[in-house]
Scaffold this active site. Structure first.
Site, mmCIF file in Angstrom:
data_model
loop_
_atom_site.group_PDB
_atom_site.id
_atom_site.type_symbol
_atom_site.label_atom_id
_atom_site.label_comp_id
_atom_site.label_asym_id
_atom_site.label_seq_id
_atom_site.Cartn_x
_atom_site.Cartn_y
_atom_site.Cartn_z
ATOM 1 N N ASN A 45 0.956 -1.071 -0.138
ATOM 2 C CA ASN A 45 -0.004 0.001 0.247
ATOM 3 C C ASN A 45 0.775 1.349 -0.089
ATOM 4 O O ASN A 45 2.028 1.003 0.641
ATOM 5 C CB ASN A 45 -1.033 -0.061 1.155
ATOM 6 C CG ASN A 45 -0.557 -0.160 2.528
ATOM 7 O OD1 ASN A 45 0.433 -0.877 2.692
ATOM 8 N ND2 ASN A 45 -0.934 0.686 3.468
ATOM 9 N N GLU A 69 0.234 5.062 0.586
ATOM 10 C CA GLU A 69 -0.519 6.351 0.955
ATOM 11 C C GLU A 69 -0.158 7.715 0.304
ATOM 12 O O GLU A 69 1.014 7.932 -0.031
ATOM 13 C CB GLU A 69 -0.563 6.252 2.673
ATOM 14 C CG GLU A 69 -1.397 5.180 3.131
ATOM 15 C CD GLU A 69 -1.343 5.337 4.928
ATOM 16 O OE1 GLU A 69 -2.006 4.182 5.294
ATOM 17 O OE2 GLU A 69 -0.601 6.041 5.465
ATOM 18 N N CYS A 118 -3.919 0.783 -2.577
ATOM 19 C CA CYS A 118 -3.802 -0.422 -1.973
ATOM 20 C C CYS A 118 -2.748 -1.566 -2.384
ATOM 21 O O CYS A 118 -2.270 -1.434 -3.613
ATOM 22 C CB CYS A 118 -5.183 -1.424 -1.916
ATOM 23 S SG CYS A 118 -6.553 -0.468 -1.311
ATOM 24 N N GLU A 142 -2.928 -4.812 -3.250
ATOM 25 C CA GLU A 142 -3.707 -5.594 -4.164
ATOM 26 C C GLU A 142 -3.439 -4.870 -5.381
ATOM 27 O O GLU A 142 -3.032 -5.470 -6.464
ATOM 28 C CB GLU A 142 -4.805 -6.109 -4.001
ATOM 29 C CG GLU A 142 -5.217 -6.794 -2.602
ATOM 30 C CD GLU A 142 -5.421 -5.891 -1.322
ATOM 31 O OE1 GLU A 142 -6.230 -6.220 -0.480
ATOM 32 O OE2 GLU A 142 -4.814 -4.690 -1.254
ATOM 33 N N CYS A 152 -10.283 -4.428 0.298
ATOM 34 C CA CYS A 152 -11.461 -3.576 0.511
ATOM 35 C C CYS A 152 -12.315 -3.945 -0.744
ATOM 36 O O CYS A 152 -12.054 -4.775 -1.900
ATOM 37 C CB CYS A 152 -10.858 -1.912 0.146
ATOM 38 S SG CYS A 152 -10.220 -1.816 -1.247
ATOM 39 N N CYS A 202 -10.670 -3.293 -4.228
ATOM 40 C CA CYS A 202 -9.665 -4.353 -4.642
ATOM 41 C C CYS A 202 -10.294 -5.605 -4.888
ATOM 42 O O CYS A 202 -9.885 -6.234 -5.826
ATOM 43 C CB CYS A 202 -8.608 -4.455 -3.664
ATOM 44 S SG CYS A 202 -7.492 -3.068 -3.574
#
Length: 129
Positions: free
Chosen positions: A40, A42, A51, A53, A84, A87
């Protein structure tokens, strides 16, 4: 599965998560047996983050891959770090309902799901045109 969990655990250390401190690593195997990693990332403008993934999928596509055979996702624990909603849909673009999804933490495998269990009655490429 163990190789993917270990790879996701190792790459998790490279996550860029200064705001949430919730570092996540992902390792996926494509249908050619190649492993692709992601973390991930940010961003101060929070909706601009990515993310783990999505990062791993981008690495797969960059390498010429088009199909995910299995994926491992490792979070910090103790709670499950499942994909999430966004994803789950990203995974669906490159895999079917039977995709194995291994969820781990720093200690190893916590749980296993299929994409169909996490995203029932999904909308995929075959639904378009």
């Amino acid at each position: 599965m163990e190789e993917l969990i270990a790879a996701a655990q190792a790459v998790r250390a490279r996550a860029y998560a200064p705001y949430s401190r919730h570092a996540v690593g992902a390792a996926l195997r494509d249908d050619k047996g190649r492993v692709h990693l992601g973390v991930n990332v940010e961003n101060a403008a929070s909706p601009q983050g990515q993310c783990a993934e999505a990062s791993a999928i981008g690495a797969m596509v960059t390498a010429g891959g088009t199909c995910i055979a299995e994926i491992a996702i490792v979070g910090p624990g103790p709670h499950l770090c499942t994909p999430c909603g966004g994803c789950r849909q990203r995974l669906r673009e490159f895999a079917g309902d039977d995709l194995p999804i291994f969820i781990g933490d720093p200690d190893g495998l916590q749980e296993q799901f299929t994409l169909g269990a996490l995203l029932p009655a999904s909308f995929g490429p075959e639904n378009v045109g």
